[in-house]
Scaffold this active site. Structure first.
Site, PDB file in Angstrom:
ATOM      1  N   HIS A 111      -0.987  -4.176  -9.542  1.00 52.68           N
ATOM      2  CA  HIS A 111      -0.967  -4.641  -8.208  1.00 52.68           C
ATOM      3  C   HIS A 111       0.089  -3.753  -7.289  1.00 52.68           C
ATOM      4  CE1 HIS A 111      -1.569  -6.653  -4.271  1.00 52.68           C
ATOM      5  NE2 HIS A 111      -0.509  -7.249  -4.319  1.00 52.68           N
ATOM      6  N   ASN A 112      -0.236  -3.352  -6.047  1.00 49.78           N
ATOM      7  CA  ASN A 112       0.884  -2.431  -5.256  1.00 49.78           C
ATOM      8  C   ASN A 112       1.686  -1.600  -6.273  1.00 49.78           C
ATOM      9  OD1 ASN A 112       0.127  -3.897  -3.206  1.00 49.78           O
ATOM     10  ND2 ASN A 112       2.135  -5.333  -2.998  1.00 49.78           N
ATOM     11  N   GLU A 141      -3.256   0.731  -8.162  1.00 54.58           N
ATOM     12  CA  GLU A 141      -3.599   0.415  -6.704  1.00 54.58           C
ATOM     13  C   GLU A 141      -2.910   1.264  -5.934  1.00 54.58           C
ATOM     14  OE1 GLU A 141      -4.125  -3.016  -3.653  1.00 54.58           O
ATOM     15  OE2 GLU A 141      -2.460  -3.326  -4.525  1.00 54.58           O
ATOM     16  N   ASP A 143      -2.390   2.197  -1.887  1.00 57.13           N
ATOM     17  CA  ASP A 143      -2.662   1.659  -0.494  1.00 57.13           C
ATOM     18  C   ASP A 143      -2.394   3.040   0.260  1.00 57.13           C
ATOM     19  OD1 ASP A 143      -2.796  -0.771  -1.444  1.00 57.13           O
ATOM     20  OD2 ASP A 143      -1.116  -1.626   0.021  1.00 57.13           O
ATOM     21  N   HIS A 156       3.459   0.197   1.715  1.00 62.48           N
ATOM     22  CA  HIS A 156       2.969  -1.202   1.884  1.00 62.48           C
ATOM     23  C   HIS A 156       2.618  -1.154   3.370  1.00 62.48           C
ATOM     24  CE1 HIS A 156       2.419  -5.808   1.466  1.00 62.48           C
ATOM     25  NE2 HIS A 156       1.833  -5.401   0.366  1.00 62.48           N
ATOM     26  N   GLU A 190      -6.767   1.313  -1.560  1.00 61.90           N
ATOM     27  CA  GLU A 190      -7.106   0.355  -0.301  1.00 61.90           C
ATOM     28  C   GLU A 190      -6.836   1.306   0.874  1.00 61.90           C
ATOM     29  OE1 GLU A 190      -4.499  -2.962   1.476  1.00 61.90           O
ATOM     30  OE2 GLU A 190      -4.837  -3.620  -0.294  1.00 61.90           O
TER      31      GLU A 190
END
Length: 498
Positions: A111-112, A141, A143, A156, A190
């Site tokens: 995640h992230n 991931e 973003d 983020h 994302e």
């Protein structure tokens, strides 16, 4: 006076075993070694040849080797080798069936992935992707946000975390994707970019990843199923409509809605709180849902310090992509390391049959599973060369053994504390556990330093799946907080289960 060698904690115990099988002789003949392998180590397929090859490998005294015998030194060398590790060495390479659909596997997920620290002011760094891939992570991931000069950036959103270029992330993935595992990498994009910058992203994916990017569906006979990990060397993007082949994200509504409307190539992504509610309210439905569809679970947005939840509760219902903050150390990442140490560390582990059966429904929340429980006996015998804290003060160590599985199987037991001994603490502590679903269990050996009446500090740990646990007299290689080897620090244990 001749200075004796530093005592190895295992020496006395191993000396005893050796003498027991050498029956008063000065060396251990191959036939006695074979008896030891059968009786104590439960190496039931071992034969005369196995025993002789161990003598060739571990005995350095010429005469003993020629006589097909082992001296105590050779036996000690063998007992402290990989051949006697608590982790089944056959599981250090890929041994599972890799031709099942992707839904049949637990897949190591991050995640992230871009963050090196917390989610508010932490650093975004390409190294974070390298670290995750080197740990066997197969779902990353990214973003993505509009950046200056038509260059999409990764960070983020709405926070002060630093930014890195999307094209640099993809270049890093291209360089490191298949270093430790030949199996597919899933990019979870994302996407917050404008149409124009999405097109830039698509171009980068195609130009940088080239043949490694999966752009069209693979030909495979089982229609209505995701492909297997064996369609290797591909990177699957989870967003950017034209490049999404197998993993389009859709909103989860209910299990029955998914059953009637969701396509096999669509997956659902949900935060831990929602997933936890579903586990509690309808565990068996969740298990069945995960037989057909990929589910990605991610940490709650409220975890600003990038802490992690316990991944076990979501593996228990068969969720494949249980995403963790790889940069945050502690029990959840130890569990992840233990789960994916299996199957050669390739990042894909076949889900156990109990999660895949269409005949009988499985409820992880229920403690009765109509099966005879497995009885596990662990004897924590001793420790060796435990790392001393910076203060240089010797430890007061004890060992905590934890079982992580379905709720009714999860428990922990401690040995007593040995005062002032880091070099060779001796516990000789027996522990019994009854386990109803061993195939979902992970076992953790954790050494702690007793610092007060109710306080203790972490010293080292080792985590492995129950299914990779070897019977007999075994050593446990301890690892540090960040998963690095603490060699030569180890535990000596005896394992039995029925």
């Amino acid at each position: 006076m001749k200075k004796s060698k530093a005592p190895s904690s295992r020496r006395a115990e191993i000396q005893q075993l050796y003498q027991c099988y050498a029956s008063g002789k000065t060396t251990l003949p191959a036939c006695a070694l074979l008896r030891f392998l059968h009786k104590e180590q439960m190496e039931l397929t071992a034969n005369e040849e196995t025993a002789e090859s161990l003598i060739d490998r571990y005995e350095i005294e010429e005469t003993a080797r020629e006589n097909r015998c082992m001296t105590f030194e050779g036996f000690l060398r063998y007992m402290e080798s990989k051949d006697c590790c608590v982790f089944d060495q056959a599981h250090t390479s890929v041994y599972q069936d890799m031709d099942q659909p992707l839904t049949s596997y637990f897949i190591s997920s991050s995640h992230n992935t871009y963050l090196m620290g917390d989610q508010l002011v932490g650093k975004s760094h390409l190294d974070a992707y390298v670290c995750a891939l080197r740990k066997g992570c197969r779902c990353l991931e990214i973003d993505c946000w509009d950046g200056p000069d038509m260059e999409p950036v990764v960070y983020h959103g709405y926070t002060l975390t630093t930014k890195i270029l999307f094209k640099d992330v993809i270049t890093t993935v291209e360089q490191h994707a298949f270093e430790v595992s030949a199996y597919p990498v899933i990019l979870s994009l994302e996407n917050h970019c404008s149409q124009e910058q999405q097109e830039v992203m698509a171009q980068y994916l195609i130009s940088i990843l080239g043949d490694k990017l999966l752009k069209t569906p693979l030909d495979h006979p089982t229609t209505g199923d995701l492909p297997s990990p064996n369609k290797k060397k591909v990177v699957v993007a989870e967003a950017l409509s034209d490049l999404v082949v197998y993993t389009t994200s859709v909103k989860f509504i209910t299990f029955s809605h998914s059953k009637d409307n969701q396509n096999y190539y669509e997956n659902t992504s949900m935060a831990e709180k929602k997933a936890r509610k579903l586990v509690k309210a309808s565990g068996p439905d969740f298990v069945q849902h995960n037989q057909k569809f990929l589910t990605r679970i991610y940490p709650a947005g409220s975890r600003t310090s990038s802490s992690n939840y316990n991944p076990q509760e979501f593996w228990n219902v068969g969720s494949q992509l249980v995403a963790l903050n790889f940069q945050s150390l502690g029990l959840p990442m130890d569990l992840n390391d233990g789960r994916f140490r299996d199957n050669g560390g390739c990042g894909y582990v076949l889900k156990p049959a109990v999660l895949m059966s269409s005949q009988r429904s499985f409820d992880p929340g229920c403690s009765q599973h109509n099966v005879k429980p497995t009885h596990l006996l662990l004897k924590v015998i001793s420790g060796s060369n435990l790392p001393v804290p910076r203060s240089g003060k010797a430890l007061d160590p004890f060992v905590r053994v934890e079982i992580h599985g379905i709720a009714s199987d999860s428990r922990r037991k401690n040995t007593h504390t040995v005062k002032n001994n880091s070099l060779s603490p001796h516990w000789d502590s027996h522990m019994n556990f009854n386990i109803s679903v061993p195939e979902l269990c992970l076992i953790r050996f954790c050494v702690r330093d007793q610092t007060g009446l109710l306080s203790s500090d972490f010293v080292g740990q080792y985590m492995l799946p129950f299914s990779s646990l070897k019977k007999g007299y075994r050593w446990v290689p301890l690892r540090s907080r960040d998963g690095c080897s603490l060699d030569p620090a180890s535990l000596f244990v005896f394992v039995w289960y029925s």
